[in-house]
Design a protein around this motif. Structure first.
Motif, mmCIF file in Angstrom:
data_model
loop_
_atom_site.group_PDB
_atom_site.id
_atom_site.type_symbol
_atom_site.label_atom_id
_atom_site.label_comp_id
_atom_site.label_asym_id
_atom_site.label_seq_id
_atom_site.Cartn_x
_atom_site.Cartn_y
_atom_site.Cartn_z
ATOM 1 N N THR A 30 0.832 -1.207 0.000
ATOM 2 C CA THR A 30 0.000 0.000 0.000
ATOM 3 C C THR A 30 0.862 1.251 0.000
ATOM 4 O O THR A 30 0.609 2.208 -0.755
ATOM 5 C CB THR A 30 -0.925 0.005 1.235
ATOM 6 O OG1 THR A 30 -1.748 -1.154 1.199
ATOM 7 C CG2 THR A 30 -1.782 1.257 1.263
ATOM 8 N N ALA A 31 1.931 1.236 0.803
ATOM 9 C CA ALA A 31 2.808 2.405 0.852
ATOM 10 C C ALA A 31 3.514 2.620 -0.483
ATOM 11 O O ALA A 31 3.628 3.749 -0.971
ATOM 12 C CB ALA A 31 3.828 2.224 1.991
ATOM 13 N N THR A 33 2.478 1.609 -3.423
ATOM 14 C CA THR A 33 1.478 2.026 -4.425
ATOM 15 C C THR A 33 1.189 3.504 -4.299
ATOM 16 O O THR A 33 1.098 4.234 -5.300
ATOM 17 C CB THR A 33 0.194 1.210 -4.270
ATOM 18 O OG1 THR A 33 0.497 -0.179 -4.452
ATOM 19 C CG2 THR A 33 -0.859 1.633 -5.276
ATOM 20 N N ASP A 34 1.034 3.993 -3.045
ATOM 21 C CA ASP A 34 0.791 5.424 -2.844
ATOM 22 C C ASP A 34 1.932 6.263 -3.392
ATOM 23 O O ASP A 34 1.714 7.355 -3.931
ATOM 24 C CB ASP A 34 0.603 5.708 -1.345
ATOM 25 C CG ASP A 34 -0.707 5.146 -0.817
ATOM 26 O OD1 ASP A 34 -1.597 4.849 -1.646
ATOM 27 O OD2 ASP A 34 -0.830 4.998 0.413
ATOM 28 N N GLU A 37 1.888 5.506 -7.753
ATOM 29 C CA GLU A 37 0.726 5.443 -8.651
ATOM 30 C C GLU A 37 0.474 6.719 -9.434
ATOM 31 O O GLU A 37 -0.211 6.699 -10.457
ATOM 32 C CB GLU A 37 -0.530 5.056 -7.852
ATOM 33 C CG GLU A 37 -0.954 6.078 -6.827
ATOM 34 C CD GLU A 37 -2.177 5.605 -6.046
ATOM 35 O OE1 GLU A 37 -2.696 4.522 -6.396
ATOM 36 O OE2 GLU A 37 -2.606 6.294 -5.115
ATOM 37 N N GLU A 38 1.019 7.849 -8.975
ATOM 38 C CA GLU A 38 0.812 9.071 -9.755
ATOM 39 C C GLU A 38 1.656 9.092 -11.027
ATOM 40 O O GLU A 38 1.320 9.782 -11.979
ATOM 41 C CB GLU A 38 1.127 10.299 -8.907
ATOM 42 C CG GLU A 38 0.097 10.549 -7.813
ATOM 43 C CD GLU A 38 0.270 11.915 -7.179
ATOM 44 O OE1 GLU A 38 0.682 12.850 -7.903
ATOM 45 O OE2 GLU A 38 0.004 12.055 -5.988
#
Length: 633
Positions: A30-31, A33-34, A37-38
C-alpha cells in the motif's frame, strides 16, 4: 523532487509505464502504491507465484520491484524465474544487510539496483524512474537493432558499413554475394583487397571523394551477369563521421534496359512517321512513272529495242514499289487484310515454302525444328504478310549461321502483365518465335536492328528492311516484338500477337480479282499532283471514259455543282487545304448517291467514312479499271 509532485525523473508527459510490486506484506504494498501510482501504472501482489502467473499471462512491466524475504520464494529466486517471461528492469527491496541475497539477485535475476527498508521516498522514486528510462532505452535500441538487422537481411540493394581504414563493419548478403563471399567472411577485410587493381583504384578514389564531400553518388557499369549482358549499378556513399562510410549500391540494369527500349520505341515511331511520308511521295512518283510507261507502251509500236528499254524501266519502278511496301510495313501504314489465323496451322503449312526458300548454307547442314504448343490461341493477322514476316526471320537466321545450324520455330500462349513489355498493354497474347544458333549480335547492333536500311550484310545482299517490316506488321496488328541475342550463341526474335476473341469470324478478302467491263462514263479526277492526275486521267481515257480534272477539293466541288453528268469521282486522299475524306463528305452532301474512289500513297485513312473504297498507289490500269467497273456497276 519528492513524492506527491506527480512527476518522475525521465518520464515523458502522458507516458505511464507499468511497475509490478511484489511483497508479502500488504501494508508495504500500500505504501509503495501510494508513492508510485501518480507516475506509473501499478500492479501489486503479495504472492510471488501470482506475479509469475501474471507475467506468463502477458503482463509487460517496465520495472519489477520485489521484496527479498518472502515465504516460499525469495526475491532473488523470484526474479530469476521472472526472467523467463519479462525483460523488465529489476529492483530488490531488503530489510537486512543480506549481501549474499543481493549478489544472487545480481547474478541470477540481473537486478539493476536495490534499496534498503525503510526507504527514502525521493530516492526510491528516482531509482524506479531511472530503471524505467533504462528499460525504454534498451527497448528502443533493440528495436533499432532489429530494424537494422531486417534491413541488412532483406534489402535487395548492396549495403555495407566500413571503418576509417575501409574495413567492413557490417554488410548484407547482397553485398557479400557480389564479392563472391559470405557476410561473415568479409568482416574486418578491406573491399579493395578483394578486387582487381583497376577496380580497387577506382573504389579508393570514389570513397575518398565521398568522405571529403560527405556524400556522393555515381552510375557505373558492373561486370556482366550470368546472361552475359552488361549490368549497371547506381552507388550512393554517405560519410557518418569518424571515418565511417555507408555504401548502398542498387542494380538499375532493368531500369536502364526499360529506358533504352522506350527510347527505341520513340525512335521507331519517329522513323515510321518519316518512312510513311517518304513512301507517300515515292508512291506518287512511281504512279506517274509506271502509268506513263504503260500509256507510252501502247504508242511505241513494235520497236524491240525501245520496248526492251521500257520493260527494264518498268521492272525498276516495280522494284521501287516493293521497297515502298516494305517501308509502309515498317511505318505501320500498310493496308492489311487481317483474319482469324491458327499460328500452328500456318507454320505447318509453310514447310515446303521454307525448305525451298532457305536451301542449305555453304558451310554445313541446316536443321529446321518446330516447337509448337499443343493448342495456342488463334490470332487476328494478315496471313500473307505474316508468312512473309516469318520467311524474313528465317532467312535472317540462316544468314547468321554460315557454317550451318538449327532454326527453331516455336509457339506458345503468353499472357502479359502490366508493364511487362513496355509497348504492350496487359492481356492474352500468342508468342511466335524464331531462334537460331548463329553468331548472335553485340549490344551496339541489337539496338539498331529495327532501324530501316540498317544492315550488317555486304552491300547488295540486304536492304535493311526485313526486320523493320516484321516490326511494322506486328505493331499494326496490335502486337509487339522482342529480340534476345548473345554473341556467339544465337538470336531469338519473339513476336507477340493479341489472342483472337472466341467469336471472331474470318474476314473475306475484298474483291475477286476480275475486272468489270462498264459503259463509258463522265469521271471527275481530283489530285494536287499534276503528273499523277494526268496518268490517272490517261488510264481512264484509255478505257473510253470522259474525264474532268480538278487540282484541289474546292475546284472539284465547283465542277460537281455545275455538272450533274459526273457519275464517279476518283480523288487523292492527301491534298492540301481539303483532304480526300473531307472532300468525300462535302461531295456526298451535294450528290448523295455519287460513287467515290480514293487513291492514296499510304493508309492515312483514320478519319475516312465507312463505305468509301481505297486504291493504293502505285496502281496499274487493270486495278483501276476493276475498281471503276465495280463502282459504276
Amino acid at each position: 523532487m519528492g513524492p506527491g509532485t506527480g512527476l518522475v525523473p525521465g518520464l515523458a508527459a502522458g507516458d505511464r509505464a507499468t511497475v509490478l510490486l511484489v511483497d508479502d506484506e500488504a501494508e508495504i504494498l500500500t505504501a509503495l502504491t501510494d508513492l508510485l501510482e501518480e507516475g506509473f501504472e501499478v500492479v501489486a501482489t503479495t504472492r510471488p507465484e501470482e506475479a509469475l502467473a501474471l507475467l506468463a499471462g502477458g503482463l509487460r512491466p517496465a520495472v519489477i520491484l520485489s521484496d527479498q524475504r518472502m515465504p516460499g520464494l525469495t526475491g532473488d529466486a523470484f526474479l530469476e524465474r521472472a526472467r523467463a517471461h519479462s525483460d523488465a528492469e529489476a529492483l530488490l527491496l531488503t530489510g537486512y544487510a543480506e549481501l549474499d541475497a543481493v549478489v544472487g539477485a545480481l547474478n541470477r535475476g540481473r537486478i539493476a539496483g536495490y534499496a534498503a527498508k525503510p526507504w527514502e521516498p525521493a530516492a526510491l522514486l528516482a531509482m524506479v524512474g531511472a530503471a524505467r528510462d533504462r528499460h525504454d532505452l534498451r527497448r528502443a535500441l533493440e528495436a533499432e537493432r532489429a530494424l537494422l538487422q531486417g534491413l541488412l537481411e532483406n534489402l535487395p540493394d548492396q549495403l555495407s558499413f566500413k571503418d576509417a581504414q575501409g574495413r567492413f563493419i557490417r554488410l548484407n548478403a547482397a553485398k557479400a554475394a557480389a564479392l563472391g563471399l559470405e557476410p561473415g567472411a568479409c568482416l574486418g577485410r578491406r573491399e579493395e583487397d578483394l578486387l582487381s587493381p583497376e577496380a580497387a583504384a577506382g573504389l579508393a578514389k570514389a570513397e575518398r571523394d565521398a568522405l571529403a564531400a560527405g556524400t556522393a553518388s555515381a552510375l557505373a557499369e558492373a561486370p556482366p551477369g550470368p546472361d552475359g549482358q552488361p549490368r549497371w549499378l547506381h552507388t550512393s556513399r554517405v560519410a557518418l563521421g569518424a571515418g565511417v562510410l555507408v555504401t548502398i549500391a542498387r542494380d538499375v540494369t532493368e531500369a536502364r534496359r526499360l529506358e533504352t527500349r522506350l527510347r527505341q520505341a520513340d525512335k521507331m515511331q519517329a522513323l515510321g512517321t518519316m518512312a510513311g511520308g517518304v513512301a507517300h511521295d515515292f508512291n506518287n512518283l512511281l504512279t506517274a512513272i509506271l502509268g506513263s510507261l504503260h500509256l507510252a507502251g501502247k504508242r511505241v509500236g513494235d520497236e524491240p529495242g525501245l520496248r526492251r528499254l521500257m520493260h527494264n524501266a518498268t521492272l525498276a519502278a516495280e522494284r521501287g514499289s516493293a521497297l515502298t511496301r516494305r517501308l509502309l510495313s515498317f511505318s505501320r501504314q500498310n493496308e492489311l487484310a487481317p483474319r482469324r489465323v491458327s499460328v500452328n496451322r500456318l507454320i505447318l503449312g509453310m514447310g515446303d515454302l521454307l525448305a525451298r526458300t532457305l536451301g542449305t548454307p555453304p558451310g554445313g547442314a541446316l536443321e529446321l525444328r518446330r516447337d509448337l504448343a499443343a493448342d495456342p490461341g488463334a490470332v487476328r493477322v494478315d496471313p500473307d504478310q505474316f508468312e512473309l514476316a516469318l520467311i524474313n526471320l528465317c532467312i535472317n537466321a540462316r544468314d547468321a549461321m554460315p557454317e550451318g545450324g538449327t532454326i527453331t520455330l516455336a509457339t506458345a500462349d503468353a499472357p502479359i502483365g502490366p508493364d511487362e513489355i513496355p509497348e504492350l498493354p496487359a492481356g492474352a497474347y500468342v508468342r511466335v518465335s524464331v531462334a537460331d544458333t548463329g553468331t548472335g549480335m553485340p549490344p551496339e547492333v541489337l539496338t539498331r536492328v529495327l532501324e530501316p536500311f540498317f544492315t550488317t550484310k555486304e552491300v547488295g545482299k540486304g536492304t535493311g528492311l526485313g526486320l523493320p517490316m516484321v516490326y511494322g506488321l506486328v505493331r499494326q496488328s496490335g502486337g509487339g516484338l522482342a529480340i534476345d541475342s548473345v554473341p556467339g550463341k544465337g538470336t531469338r526474335v519473339s513476336l507477340y500477337l493479341p489472342a483472337a476473341a472466341a467469336g471472331d469470324e474470318e474476314s473475306v478478302p475484298p474483291g475477286d480479282g476480275t475486272a468489270r467491263a462498264c459503259a463509258p462514263a463522265r469521271i471527275l479526277v481530283v489530285d494536287d499532283d499534276a503528273t499523277v492526275r494526268s496518268v490517272t486521267a490517261g488510264f481512264l481515257s484509255d478505257l473510253g471514259h470522259e474525264i474532268l480534272e480538278a487540282a484541289d477539293g474546292e475546284a472539284a466541288l465547283r465542277l460537281l455543282e455545275g455538272d450533274e453528268g459526273v457519275r464517279l469521282m476518283v480523288a487523292d486522299f492527301a491534298m492540301p487545304r481539303m483532304n480526300g475524306a473531307e472532300l468525300s463528305e462535302r461531295a456526298r452532301a451535294i450528290r448523295p448517291g455519287l460513287p467515290i474512289l480514293l487513291v492514296t500513297g499510304y493508309a492515312e485513312l483514320g478519319a475516312l467514312s465507312p463505305g468509301i473504297p481505297v486504291l493504293q498507289k502505285p496502281y496499274r490500269q487493270g486495278e483501276l479499271a476493276e475498281r471503276v467497273g465495280l463502282l459504276l456497276g
